[in-house]
Design an enzyme around this catalytic site. Structure first.
Site, mmCIF file in Angstrom:
data_model
loop_
_atom_site.group_PDB
_atom_site.id
_atom_site.type_symbol
_atom_site.label_atom_id
_atom_site.label_comp_id
_atom_site.label_asym_id
_atom_site.label_seq_id
_atom_site.Cartn_x
_atom_site.Cartn_y
_atom_site.Cartn_z
ATOM 1 C CG HIS B 56 -1.742 -1.202 1.381
ATOM 2 N ND1 HIS B 56 -2.596 -1.630 0.394
ATOM 3 C CD2 HIS B 56 -1.852 -2.113 2.383
ATOM 4 C CE1 HIS B 56 -3.196 -2.753 0.797
ATOM 5 N NE2 HIS B 56 -2.749 -3.060 1.989
ATOM 6 C CG HIS B 219 -6.301 -5.680 1.091
ATOM 7 N ND1 HIS B 219 -7.183 -4.923 1.808
ATOM 8 C CD2 HIS B 219 -5.133 -5.652 1.767
ATOM 9 C CE1 HIS B 219 -6.574 -4.457 2.887
ATOM 10 N NE2 HIS B 219 -5.341 -4.870 2.888
#
Lengths: 211, 333
Positions: B56, B219
């Site tokens: 991320h 995700h």
């Protein structure tokens, strides 16, 4: 029934489980990709490889120490939701068995039930939330029922394994209510739960081990 | 899969070495995979740590530094860190004033941070307070789900709580500001492509050339619905309207508007999106007090964007404007 279950047999169970997880690593990850984030197989494989390495490095003397070591290793290597959940399962089994040299069928069944309690405490899941609970709870129930009917441990674990497999299959039509799959709502229906699948492997390994 | 990697299993470890080499103000604890400030712990200052799965970036390691985080725990790819990591980070940053854990609402993150807080308290008596971000309006928030995901608000919260800690506020006050940010922020995202997790080696989900996933998390988990690809103006409306409807962003309430890239979308497209967001908010009479445009909370190589709106008052605005010096966010210094 006075069967004594030795640490060596339980170690064989753990090794067989690690082997099944490694074999099914990609399959578990594919199941997770459908409703989660595509890491369950690789995470569990990393954790069980570490657990086997930890057992090989310093073999535990008692059943309790064995399960505690596997649990600690999973908590400290897996991450995600699987680490705390499977880690707590093994830790609770280990602490319930305590420090006796060998264990017995009723003690093992009680420890597995305590392990289930640990999973519920940590994950707050219940029946039909589409989680590992849905394979683990029927397996624990089946083991208790078989032992109460006079089955020996090997036969009891076979019943437990069958119940876990049926529980795993039953997760497919469920709507996920816990974990990442719950974000999908209706779209989670039609997919088998990866956590329940891993639990079925754990019980399959138990049924195969030389109890 | 075309990626600049050696071995999928080594990506996180090697990236941490790269960060250490590139950022002289930062330190890395390689054993625990922690990125931390070179000047931590600061006596009397509340420590702030966060963490989560890797993939991320720049979240969270890119936000370690003056005015933001004291340490960030890097998990495996898309996998939350383990309790040992947060426990070690908590010890590293505790300057005696306690530690705030910033946790995104994912089952794994929540459980591992929970265990870490228990362990840290048992081991050192460190006072730990956790704030869980759950700003994603795409997720149905009920007792029948894991609750809303923590997404874009996490970045804004780390900045604002970091400024509050830097001012010398105590742990309860910093936690209160953090809670205020979470309560007043909402987000929603769209994916134009799936991401590819290195260990998996193939896209997490299949998305046709003419399709998009609306309501995605960070995700590669599938979104709320799959729709035909639309122009940026329609997509912006699809994301902004549910956000505005979810929290009473009333006429005249200023917001921080954050258009975030998910990793595979160029900045020029994010500005196209910001232009649309600006028009929509103008139409609702919601003034944009501050803005942030760029890829700050990503999903590896996923193409797409998320929009976050944070309703602000003078306090939140002044904390937002306070100096920050991190590798990914820097101003006022």
């Amino acid at each position: 029934m006075d069967e004594n279950v030795t640490t060596a047999v339980l170690e064989e169970w753990v090794h067989r489980f690690a082997h099944l997880v490694a074999e099914n690593r990609d399959y578990l990850t594919e199941l997770d990709a459908a409703i989660g984030d595509a890491d369950h197989g690789s995470n569990m494989d990393r954790g069980m490889k570490a657990a086997v390495a930890a057992l090989d490095a310093s073999p535990p003397a008692t059943p309790g120490a064995l399960f505690s070591k596997v649990g600690m290793t999973l908590v400290s290597t897996v991450g995600g939701a699987s680490g705390p959940l499977f880690g707590t399962l093994f830790l609770r089994i280990g602490s319930t068995l305590g420090d006796t040299e060998t264990t017995s069928a009723p003690q093992l069944a009680a420890a597995l039930r305590a392990g289930l309690g640990g999973v519920v405490d940590r994950g707050k899941a219940g029946p039909e939330d589409k989680t590992m609970y849905d394979a683990l709870a029927p397996a624990v129930d089946a083991l208790d029922a078989a032992l109460a009917d006079g089955a020996d441990l090997a036969a009891g674990l076979k019943h437990a394994s069958d119940a876990a497999a049926a529980g795993r299959d039953a997760t497919t039509p469920m709507l996920a209510r816990k974990g990442r799959a719950s974000y999908l709502g209706e779209r989670s229906v039609g997919h088998q739960d990866p956590g329940a699948t891993t639990v079925a492997l754990l019980l399959e390994a138990a049924a195969e081990a030389a109890f | 899969m075309k990626k600049l990697i050696n071995d999928p299993d080594d990506v996180v470890v090697e990236a941490l070495h790269g960060i250490e080499a590139a950022q002289p103000d930062l330190r890395v604890d390689h054993q625990h995979k922690i990125i931390y400030r070179g000047d931590t712990p600061k006596q009397g200052k509340v420590g702030i740590i966060s963490g989560g799965g890797s993939g991320h970036e720049p979240l969270h390691g890119g936000f370690v530094g003056l005015g933001m985080l004291d340490a960030a725990c890097a998990g495996e790819m898309f996998t939350s860190p383990v309790p040992e990591q947060m426990q070690a980070a908590t010890k590293l940053v505790d300057g005696g004033a306690g530690v705030l854990h910033v946790v995104k609402n994912y089952t794994g993150d929540v459980m591992n941070f929970e265990m870490a807080a228990e362990l840290a308290a048992a081991e050192t008596g460190a006072r730990v307070v956790s704030v869980v971000t759950d700003d994603d309006v795409a997720v149905q928030d009920s007792t029948w789900t894991a609750g809303r995901r923590g997404v874009g608000v996490t970045v804004l919260l780390e900045k604002i709580a970091g400024a509050a800690a830097e001012q010398g506020r105590d742990l309860d006050q910093v936690a209160e500001v953090a809670g205020k940010v979470n309560a007043n922020g909402r987000s929603m995202g769209v994916a134009l492509t799936s991401c590819t997790v290195p260990a998996a080696g193939k896209p997490t989900f299949e998305l046709g050339e003419g399709e998009m996933e609306v309501g995605v998390g960070i995700h590669g988990e599938p979104g709320r619905e799959r729709l035909p690809l639309a122009p940026a103006s329609d997509i912006a409306a699809m994301l902004v309207e549910p956000i505005l409807a979810d929290l009473p962003f009333t006429k005249g309430d200023p917001v921080i508007a954050f258009v975030n890239g998910l990793g595979g979308t160029p900045l020029i497209e994010l500005y196209v999106m910001f232009n649309e967001v600006n028009k929509i908010l103008g139409g609702h009479g919601v003034p944009i007090a501050r803005s942030l445009v760029g890829s700050y909370i990503t999903s590896l190589d996923m193409a797409g964007a998320s929009i976050t709106l944070l309703k602000v008052d003078d306090e939140l605005l002044s904390l937002w404007d306070a100096p920050v010096n991190t590798s990914a966010l820097r101003w006022g210094i």
